[in-house]
Design a protein around this motif. Structure first.
Motif: not given
Length: 72
Positions: A1-12
């Motif tokens: 998974m990309s960093k963008l996906m991980w950032l989105g999951i963390a924000a969620l």
């Protein structure tokens, strides 16, 4: 998974945690019949929206890479 996906999951996840904090500690009516709110409720909405947008952007970016270079 990309960093963008991980950032989105963390924000969620931060948004959900903020919402849980709001429901646990705030949102009651005091003895003067004044509704007590906090900053956690708007923060929860902002973070959940941001997390969802980042996840959608990560998925769109991944799909566009696959269609541009199908050999990978």
């Amino acid at each position: 998974m990309s960093k963008l996906m991980w950032l989105g999951i963390a924000a969620l996840m931060a948004g959900v945690a903020s919402g849980v904090l709001e429901r646990t500690f705030y949102g009651y009516i005091d003895e003067n019949n004044v509704l007590q709110e906090s900053f956690f409720l708007p923060l929860a909405f902002i973070l959940i929206f941001l997390g969802g947008a980042l996840i959608v952007a990560a998925i769109a970016r991944n799909l566009s890479k696959r269609f541009r270079d199908p050999s990978d």
